[in-house]
Design a protein around this motif. Structure first.
Motif, mmCIF file in Angstrom:
data_model
loop_
_atom_site.group_PDB
_atom_site.id
_atom_site.type_symbol
_atom_site.label_atom_id
_atom_site.label_comp_id
_atom_site.label_asym_id
_atom_site.label_seq_id
_atom_site.Cartn_x
_atom_site.Cartn_y
_atom_site.Cartn_z
ATOM 1 N N TYR A 258 0.826 -1.209 0.000
ATOM 2 C CA TYR A 258 0.000 0.000 0.000
ATOM 3 C C TYR A 258 0.859 1.257 0.000
ATOM 4 N N SER A 259 0.310 2.330 -0.525
ATOM 5 C CA SER A 259 0.951 3.632 -0.403
ATOM 6 C C SER A 259 0.748 4.149 1.018
ATOM 7 N N MET A 260 1.539 5.119 1.402
ATOM 8 C CA MET A 260 1.393 5.713 2.731
ATOM 9 C C MET A 260 0.027 6.390 2.895
ATOM 10 N N GLN A 261 -0.484 6.943 1.807
ATOM 11 C CA GLN A 261 -1.811 7.575 1.864
ATOM 12 C C GLN A 261 -2.898 6.531 2.112
ATOM 13 N N GLU A 262 -2.753 5.355 1.502
ATOM 14 C CA GLU A 262 -3.729 4.288 1.733
ATOM 15 C C GLU A 262 -3.651 3.764 3.166
ATOM 16 N N ILE A 263 -2.442 3.589 3.679
ATOM 17 C CA ILE A 263 -2.253 3.086 5.044
ATOM 18 C C ILE A 263 -2.933 3.992 6.060
ATOM 19 N N THR A 264 -2.847 5.295 5.826
ATOM 20 C CA THR A 264 -3.346 6.265 6.812
ATOM 21 C C THR A 264 -4.754 6.763 6.512
ATOM 22 N N PHE A 265 -5.316 6.330 5.408
ATOM 23 C CA PHE A 265 -6.668 6.774 5.040
ATOM 24 C C PHE A 265 -7.690 6.516 6.150
ATOM 25 N N PRO A 266 -7.690 5.325 6.798
ATOM 26 C CA PRO A 266 -8.675 5.091 7.868
ATOM 27 C C PRO A 266 -8.569 6.075 9.032
ATOM 28 N N ILE A 267 -7.369 6.602 9.302
ATOM 29 C CA ILE A 267 -7.210 7.568 10.391
ATOM 30 C C ILE A 267 -7.960 8.849 10.048
ATOM 31 N N ARG A 268 -7.860 9.254 8.810
ATOM 32 C CA ARG A 268 -8.571 10.469 8.389
ATOM 33 C C ARG A 268 -10.086 10.261 8.436
ATOM 34 N N VAL A 269 -10.521 9.063 8.100
ATOM 35 C CA VAL A 269 -11.953 8.766 8.162
ATOM 36 C C VAL A 269 -12.440 8.767 9.623
ATOM 37 N N MET A 270 -11.673 8.156 10.513
ATOM 38 C CA MET A 270 -12.076 8.139 11.925
ATOM 39 C C MET A 270 -12.136 9.546 12.503
ATOM 40 N N LYS A 271 -11.188 10.394 12.114
ATOM 41 C CA LYS A 271 -11.218 11.795 12.539
ATOM 42 C C LYS A 271 -12.484 12.466 12.027
ATOM 43 N N GLY A 272 -12.847 12.199 10.763
ATOM 44 C CA GLY A 272 -14.058 12.765 10.193
ATOM 45 C C GLY A 272 -15.324 12.279 10.864
ATOM 46 N N LEU A 273 -15.260 11.073 11.453
ATOM 47 C CA LEU A 273 -16.415 10.526 12.184
ATOM 48 C C LEU A 273 -16.535 11.120 13.588
ATOM 49 N N GLY A 274 -15.488 11.831 14.040
ATOM 50 C CA GLY A 274 -15.612 12.548 15.307
ATOM 51 C C GLY A 274 -14.628 12.190 16.403
ATOM 52 N N ILE A 275 -13.675 11.272 16.141
ATOM 53 C CA ILE A 275 -12.782 10.895 17.241
ATOM 54 C C ILE A 275 -11.949 12.095 17.692
ATOM 55 N N GLN A 276 -11.661 12.106 19.002
ATOM 56 C CA GLN A 276 -10.900 13.203 19.615
ATOM 57 C C GLN A 276 -9.477 12.791 19.971
ATOM 58 N N LYS A 277 -9.240 11.470 20.111
ATOM 59 C CA LYS A 277 -7.918 10.947 20.423
ATOM 60 C C LYS A 277 -7.739 9.615 19.720
ATOM 61 N N LEU A 278 -6.457 9.265 19.470
ATOM 62 C CA LEU A 278 -6.138 8.014 18.782
ATOM 63 C C LEU A 278 -5.252 7.148 19.675
ATOM 64 N N PHE A 279 -5.639 5.883 19.817
ATOM 65 C CA PHE A 279 -4.876 4.909 20.594
ATOM 66 C C PHE A 279 -4.374 3.833 19.633
ATOM 67 N N VAL A 280 -3.049 3.624 19.663
ATOM 68 C CA VAL A 280 -2.399 2.731 18.702
ATOM 69 C C VAL A 280 -1.680 1.615 19.451
#
Length: 271
Positions: free
Chosen positions: A87-109
């Motif tokens: 995958y490209s780096m943009q594809e790998i991180t695409f779900p993070i941008r979607v989760m942010k758009g859904l309203g998340i305030q913090k990310l746990f990895v």
């Protein structure tokens, strides 16, 4: 990119309605069973979400899980994406941008890693306080969309100091052997040579893995606070390095999984 994100969000919203997650969780190796602690309300396969990449790693299932964990609304990625999958780096991180758009305030990895530091042993837990990026690409390369974040995001605090301290306090109270660590991200999928392990230790690394940094860069790009936790599954600091199999790594991760789950559950409840 922005249009693709919106298409994914709209598709997910048709499934989850007005459910708004407070926190996003990436379930790496060793934390897949955290799903059992979530009171699940909705599940979606990545393959059913427009523009979503599909995880190809055999022990990563590829689902978005929406529900409640310790009284807080969460969305969990059960199955992350890696550079070595093609995958490209943009594809790998695409779900993070979607989760942010859904309203998340913090990310746990979460992730699994190998130790570069003789003080950090197999089965220990690492809470990541900084990282060294050895990946050959960056998810922010290319034109920048100011609606998503600034052209030159600051990375002086890629992992949230307050959550790091809270995580360490929880671990200490629970009697879990835990270290603050610097994480080195390598491309994979092969494990490192003896010389590479030595090099990574010399440049300041404590543990090494094949994920996490792209997602953290994008989270910082979007001003999303991050907490990252790792289970140490093997030791790369021995002068007489022995072969390690995927089976060995998964077994150690499974044994340490309850420790990671305990820390994460309590930390999320504090936020």
């Amino acid at each position: 990119m922005y249009q693709m994100i919106e298409e994914s969000i709209q598709s997910i919203r048709r499934k989850i309605g007005d459910f708004t997650p407070e926190f996003g969780i990436i379930l790496g190796t060793g934390l897949g069973k955290l799903v059992e602690e979530i009171q699940v309300e909705f599940q979606m396969m990545y393959s059913n979400i427009p523009n979503f990449p599909i995880s190809t790693v055999e022990f990563h299932s590829g689902k978005l899980i929406f529900g409640t964990l310790n009284g807080r609304k969460v969305v969990a990625m059960q199955g992350r994406l890696h550079y070595y999958e093609g995958y490209s780096m943009q594809e790998i991180t695409f779900p993070i941008r979607v989760m942010k758009g859904l309203g998340i305030q913090k990310l746990f990895v979460s992730n699994a890693s190998g130790s570069l530091n003789p003080d950090i042993k197999k089965g220990d837990i690492g809470i990541i306080e900084d990282h060294i990026n050895l990946l050959p690409d960056n998810p922010l390369r290319g034109s920048n969309d100011e609606d998503l974040g600034p052209r030159f995001p600051d990375m002086s605090q890629p992992y949230n100091f307050k959550m790091i301290e809270e995580g360490m306090e929880i671990a200490s109270r629970l009697g879990i052997r835990t270290h603050k660590v610097v994480y080195v991200s390598a491309p994979g999928p092969n494990l490192e040579t003896r010389a590479e392990y030595r090099y990574m230790r010399i440049i300041g690394g404590d543990i090494v893995g094949m994920s996490t940094v792209p997602e953290v860069i994008v989270a910082n790009h979007m001003a999303l606070p991050v907490f990252a936790i790792s289970v140490i599954t093997d030791e790369g600091f021995h002068p007489n390095l022995r072969p390690v199999s995927l089976k060995d790594i998964v077994e150690v991760a499974a044994q340490a999984e309850p420790k990671m789950t305990s820390i994460l559950k309590e930390l999320i409840a504090l936020q």
